[in-house]
Design a protein around this motif. Sequence first.
Motif, PDB file in Angstrom:
ATOM      1  N   SER A 126      -8.796   9.882 -10.712  1.00 24.73           N
ATOM      2  CA  SER A 126      -8.102  11.411 -10.695  1.00 24.73           C
ATOM      3  C   SER A 126      -8.177  12.499  -9.958  1.00 24.73           C
ATOM      4  O   SER A 126      -9.112  12.758 -10.272  1.00 24.73           O
ATOM      5  CB  SER A 126      -8.245  11.438 -12.406  1.00 24.73           C
ATOM      6  OG  SER A 126      -8.062  12.810 -12.665  1.00 24.73           O
ATOM      7  N   ALA A 127      -7.381  13.340  -9.711  1.00 22.17           N
ATOM      8  CA  ALA A 127      -7.303  14.420  -8.827  1.00 22.17           C
ATOM      9  C   ALA A 127      -7.569  14.089  -7.653  1.00 22.17           C
ATOM     10  O   ALA A 127      -8.123  15.295  -7.153  1.00 22.17           O
ATOM     11  CB  ALA A 127      -8.303  15.092  -9.560  1.00 22.17           C
ATOM     12  N   CYS A 128      -7.575  13.150  -7.264  1.00 19.88           N
ATOM     13  CA  CYS A 128      -8.428  12.937  -5.125  1.00 19.88           C
ATOM     14  C   CYS A 128      -6.947  12.096  -5.235  1.00 19.88           C
ATOM     15  O   CYS A 128      -6.843  10.755  -6.071  1.00 19.88           O
ATOM     16  CB  CYS A 128      -9.440  12.920  -5.661  1.00 19.88           C
ATOM     17  SG  CYS A 128     -10.187  11.681  -6.647  1.00 19.88           S
ATOM     18  N   PHE A 129      -6.607  11.533  -3.774  1.00 17.91           N
ATOM     19  CA  PHE A 129      -6.018  10.156  -3.429  1.00 17.91           C
ATOM     20  C   PHE A 129      -7.366   9.217  -3.185  1.00 17.91           C
ATOM     21  O   PHE A 129      -8.395   9.254  -3.208  1.00 17.91           O
ATOM     22  CB  PHE A 129      -5.978  10.686  -1.737  1.00 17.91           C
ATOM     23  CG  PHE A 129      -4.005  11.667  -1.155  1.00 17.91           C
ATOM     24  CD1 PHE A 129      -3.363  11.480  -1.985  1.00 17.91           C
ATOM     25  CD2 PHE A 129      -5.084  12.606  -0.987  1.00 17.91           C
ATOM     26  CE1 PHE A 129      -2.358  11.907  -1.430  1.00 17.91           C
ATOM     27  CE2 PHE A 129      -4.033  13.728  -0.675  1.00 17.91           C
ATOM     28  CZ  PHE A 129      -3.034  12.967  -0.558  1.00 17.91           C
ATOM     29  N   GLU A 130      -6.861   8.056  -3.519  1.00 18.41           N
ATOM     30  CA  GLU A 130      -7.542   7.186  -3.950  1.00 18.41           C
ATOM     31  C   GLU A 130      -8.135   6.762  -2.948  1.00 18.41           C
ATOM     32  O   GLU A 130      -9.976   6.576  -3.586  1.00 18.41           O
ATOM     33  CB  GLU A 130      -6.920   5.546  -4.357  1.00 18.41           C
ATOM     34  CG  GLU A 130      -7.396   4.534  -4.331  1.00 18.41           C
ATOM     35  CD  GLU A 130      -6.885   3.167  -4.805  1.00 18.41           C
ATOM     36  OE1 GLU A 130      -6.826   2.481  -4.290  1.00 18.41           O
ATOM     37  OE2 GLU A 130      -6.271   3.513  -6.394  1.00 18.41           O
TER      38      GLU A 130
END
Length: 319
Positions: free
Chosen positions: A117-121
């Motif tokens: 969550s809240a970032c690129f994978e």
Amino acid sequence: MRISLRAVFYLAIILGGPSEAATTFRIADSMLPEPLVLIAYGDTRFTADSETAASSPTARRALVAKIAAENPAAIFINGDLPFHGIAADYEVYRTETKAWRDRHLRIYPALGNHELSACFESSCLERWWTAFPEMRGQRWYSVAIGSKLVGVALDSDASLLPGSVQRAWLEGQMTSLDPAVRVVLIVMHHPPVADVQTVKLVDHNARPNEQALAAYLKTVAARGAARIVVSAGHIHNYERFSQDGVTYLVSGGGGATPYEIDRTAADLYQDAGFPNYHYVRFELRGATLSGEMIRLQDYAARKPSRWLSKDRFEISLRP
């Protein structure tokens, strides 16, 4: 189009799983205490102290300290370790779990949705692997804790459906268990079995992805020598089920915002107490695996210190 075995080998590595049926990690019996004590819990959501709506810093820290005092052979975390997959939240995790590192405790996490969550994978995974470098390159893995117990950490953010890479890896693990193994502890985030909600939290009901896993485990439990226990989270409460020869736990009381649930008759835990900040303590002794849900009672205190065993169960192992 036919896919070569070599291509399958590299595909498994790219998508996150070890390619061989052997366990990813192994701890010799000589390195383990007797009896064997393990901890499983999840949904800690380590994050800044100022964020008290998503997670309780007080409950989180009390649980970490209590678990450290148990001095378990291993801690299994069933996902949502950070609130978000950002560097700051992992730093809070490192700071608050210093007692675990001081005791050199073995920690085996499973990926949850908040890790991504809240970032690129790719960035999220890099931070997870930085926090747990021994897992680098793997989104699922297994560990033989002695000769009698195997822990399996699954990634329920990835497919568990028949034919998927992760499912094929899991089937390889289960069919190649050492004959001495008597317990398989599966940890994952989204629960395969849980109290079905019809009014609130309906979006947390078991999904087809995990229901497919439960259908597979039914067949394994019927023919295998090892008992299977599944510890999942996502629902911030505690639930226990016995279904098709498998014990299913929901252990999401690690500090995240507690969820009130409607319990069904199938749930073997019917206590109305709330909230259930807790962890589950397993003890393997002889031919018995016992489990105990240990709940934080005075969670609202400035320094919580009261604990109570709220649920206990035993699983007789097959000879």
